[in-house]
Design a protein around this motif. Structure first.
Motif, PDB file in Angstrom:
ATOM      1  N   LYS A  10      43.368  39.771  24.574  1.00 14.91           N
ATOM      2  CA  LYS A  10      43.207  40.338  23.231  1.00 14.91           C
ATOM      3  C   LYS A  10      44.178  41.511  23.074  1.00 14.91           C
ATOM      4  N   PRO A  11      44.662  41.741  21.867  1.00 16.90           N
ATOM      5  CA  PRO A  11      45.502  42.920  21.652  1.00 16.90           C
ATOM      6  C   PRO A  11      44.668  44.195  21.776  1.00 16.90           C
ATOM      7  N   GLY A  12      45.327  45.267  22.165  1.00 14.37           N
ATOM      8  CA  GLY A  12      44.659  46.563  22.238  1.00 14.37           C
ATOM      9  C   GLY A  12      43.991  46.863  23.561  1.00 14.37           C
ATOM     10  N   ALA A  13      44.287  46.089  24.603  1.00 17.97           N
ATOM     11  CA  ALA A  13      43.697  46.360  25.919  1.00 17.97           C
ATOM     12  C   ALA A  13      44.168  47.739  26.394  1.00 17.97           C
ATOM     13  N   PRO A  14      43.251  48.568  26.874  1.00 21.85           N
ATOM     14  CA  PRO A  14      43.614  49.933  27.260  1.00 21.85           C
ATOM     15  C   PRO A  14      44.295  50.002  28.629  1.00 21.85           C
ATOM     16  N   ALA A  15      44.877  51.155  28.907  1.00 23.76           N
ATOM     17  CA  ALA A  15      45.401  51.426  30.248  1.00 23.76           C
ATOM     18  C   ALA A  15      44.210  51.474  31.200  1.00 23.76           C
ATOM     19  N   GLY A  16      44.451  51.130  32.441  1.00 25.72           N
ATOM     20  CA  GLY A  16      43.372  51.209  33.431  1.00 25.72           C
ATOM     21  C   GLY A  16      43.431  50.075  34.434  1.00 25.72           C
ATOM     22  N   ASP A  17      42.367  50.004  35.203  1.00 30.41           N
ATOM     23  CA  ASP A  17      42.256  48.981  36.243  1.00 30.41           C
ATOM     24  C   ASP A  17      41.594  47.735  35.666  1.00 30.41           C
ATOM     25  N   TYR A  18      42.076  46.562  36.109  1.00 34.88           N
ATOM     26  CA  TYR A  18      41.540  45.284  35.641  1.00 34.88           C
ATOM     27  C   TYR A  18      41.221  44.404  36.844  1.00 34.88           C
ATOM     28  N   THR A  19      40.157  43.645  36.695  1.00 37.59           N
ATOM     29  CA  THR A  19      39.800  42.629  37.686  1.00 37.59           C
ATOM     30  C   THR A  19      39.842  41.281  36.971  1.00 37.59           C
ATOM     31  N   VAL A  20      40.591  40.352  37.538  1.00 35.84           N
ATOM     32  CA  VAL A  20      40.696  39.012  36.971  1.00 35.84           C
ATOM     33  C   VAL A  20      39.843  38.077  37.829  1.00 35.84           C
ATOM     34  N   ASN A  21      38.810  37.521  37.225  1.00 35.03           N
ATOM     35  CA  ASN A  21      37.946  36.531  37.885  1.00 35.03           C
ATOM     36  C   ASN A  21      38.332  35.166  37.339  1.00 35.03           C
ATOM     37  N   TRP A  22      38.620  34.236  38.213  1.00 36.76           N
ATOM     38  CA  TRP A  22      39.067  32.924  37.756  1.00 36.76           C
ATOM     39  C   TRP A  22      38.314  31.802  38.453  1.00 36.76           C
ATOM     40  N   ARG A  23      38.272  30.679  37.746  1.00 36.26           N
ATOM     41  CA  ARG A  23      37.674  29.444  38.273  1.00 36.26           C
ATOM     42  C   ARG A  23      38.409  28.287  37.620  1.00 36.26           C
ATOM     43  N   VAL A  24      38.924  27.371  38.425  1.00 40.09           N
ATOM     44  CA  VAL A  24      39.576  26.170  37.917  1.00 40.09           C
ATOM     45  C   VAL A  24      39.089  24.972  38.719  1.00 40.09           C
ATOM     46  N   VAL A  25      39.355  23.789  38.201  1.00 41.99           N
ATOM     47  CA  VAL A  25      39.041  22.563  38.925  1.00 41.99           C
ATOM     48  C   VAL A  25      40.336  22.085  39.561  1.00 41.99           C
ATOM     49  N   SER A  26      40.328  22.041  40.863  1.00 45.55           N
ATOM     50  CA  SER A  26      41.490  21.670  41.653  1.00 45.55           C
ATOM     51  C   SER A  26      41.900  20.219  41.372  1.00 45.55           C
ATOM     52  N   ALA A  27      43.104  19.861  41.742  1.00 48.89           N
ATOM     53  CA  ALA A  27      43.602  18.502  41.517  1.00 48.89           C
ATOM     54  C   ALA A  27      42.704  17.452  42.178  1.00 48.89           C
ATOM     55  N   ASP A  28      41.995  17.834  43.248  1.00 41.76           N
ATOM     56  CA  ASP A  28      41.098  16.887  43.926  1.00 41.76           C
ATOM     57  C   ASP A  28      39.684  16.907  43.344  1.00 41.76           C
ATOM     58  N   ALA A  29      39.532  17.516  42.159  1.00 40.83           N
ATOM     59  CA  ALA A  29      38.279  17.541  41.389  1.00 40.83           C
ATOM     60  C   ALA A  29      37.226  18.487  41.935  1.00 40.83           C
ATOM     61  N   HIS A  30      37.583  19.366  42.837  1.00 45.34           N
ATOM     62  CA  HIS A  30      36.638  20.351  43.345  1.00 45.34           C
ATOM     63  C   HIS A  30      36.927  21.713  42.710  1.00 45.34           C
ATOM     64  N   PRO A  31      35.882  22.433  42.295  1.00 48.92           N
ATOM     65  CA  PRO A  31      36.109  23.755  41.715  1.00 48.92           C
ATOM     66  C   PRO A  31      36.536  24.754  42.787  1.00 48.92           C
ATOM     67  N   ILE A  32      37.478  25.602  42.418  1.00 46.98           N
ATOM     68  CA  ILE A  32      37.904  26.704  43.279  1.00 46.98           C
ATOM     69  C   ILE A  32      37.873  27.964  42.434  1.00 46.98           C
ATOM     70  N   GLU A  33      37.671  29.103  43.070  1.00 49.22           N
ATOM     71  CA  GLU A  33      37.571  30.343  42.321  1.00 49.22           C
ATOM     72  C   GLU A  33      38.008  31.519  43.169  1.00 49.22           C
ATOM     73  N   GLY A  34      38.215  32.627  42.496  1.00 47.59           N
ATOM     74  CA  GLY A  34      38.614  33.835  43.196  1.00 47.59           C
ATOM     75  C   GLY A  34      38.800  34.965  42.206  1.00 47.59           C
ATOM     76  N   SER A  35      39.393  36.045  42.674  1.00 45.95           N
ATOM     77  CA  SER A  35      39.667  37.186  41.803  1.00 45.95           C
ATOM     78  C   SER A  35      40.856  37.958  42.352  1.00 45.95           C
ATOM     79  N   PHE A  36      41.459  38.746  41.484  1.00 52.78           N
ATOM     80  CA  PHE A  36      42.517  39.663  41.886  1.00 52.78           C
ATOM     81  C   PHE A  36      42.491  40.844  40.930  1.00 52.78           C
TER      82      PHE A  36
END
Length: 192
Positions: free
Chosen positions: A97-123
């Motif tokens: 979204k526009p207007g995101a403030p300065a600061g620390d961010y944590t990205v949490n993600w989840r996708v379905v891998s090519a072999d049809a199994h869900p994988i997830e993580g964060s950075f």
């Protein structure tokens, strides 16, 4: 005595059938490895001049276009992600979204891998300045339709083998019941 011979013979037949069945089972091959994340933009732990317009996750394979989710959380718990995750080849791209403030961010993600199994993580990443007023991707993103599901064995549940085992168990029970009836009638004959 006849009953013991019949029961022993039936047991031998059942054991032979089970061993023959075990020889028909396919050997398990090596488990297919799930895709892994190979990079992010912004990079994990990076400090960027301003909050980005998008985050991109790159994988070792092409994730499927279903079930993908990316959250971009600031320290206040606000999710700055907007819209659907776009899958382009081996990347998952999430607009912010526009207007995101300065600061620390944590990205949490989840996708379905090519072999049809869900994988997830964060950075994580840090933005020293807020985002610009509009969230327009730097390059147009073409949405790639998910690849049709392939009939690839990925170590899923072997329903055919399960059905064969159920049939064998039924056969063993039927043989045991028949043997018991014969054993019972033989004992009655011995008593008389």
């Amino acid at each position: 005595m006849k009953a013991k011979v019949v029961l022993t013979s039936l047991t031998a037949v059942v054991v032979a059938l089970l061993l023959a069945f075990a020889g028909l089972l396919p050997a398990s091959g090596p488990a297919a490895a799930h895709d892994q994340i190979s990079g992010t933009d912004p990079a994990d732990g990076a400090t960027v001049a301003q909050a980005p317009e998008e985050v991109a996750l790159t994988f070792t394979g092409n994730p499927q276009g279903i079930g993908s989710e990316v959250q971009v959380m600031d320290t206040e718990g606000t999710d700055w992600a907007t819209g659907e995750v776009k899958i382009v080849d081996n990347q998952a791209i999430q607009l912010l979204k526009p207007g995101a403030p300065a600061g620390d961010y944590t990205v949490n993600w989840r996708v379905v891998s090519a072999d049809a199994h869900p994988i997830e993580g964060s950075f994580t990443f840090t933005a020293t300045g807020g985002s610009v007023a509009s969230a327009v991707p730097s390059q147009p993103i073409e949405e790639v339709a998910p690849a049709p599901a392939e009939n690839v064995s990925d170590g899923g549940f072997p329903w055919g083998i399960t059905a064969m085992i159920v049939v064998l168990i039924g056969l063993v029970v039927a043989i045991a019941v028949t043997a018991r009836k014969r054993l019972g009638s033989t004992r009655d004959d011995d008593v008389v």
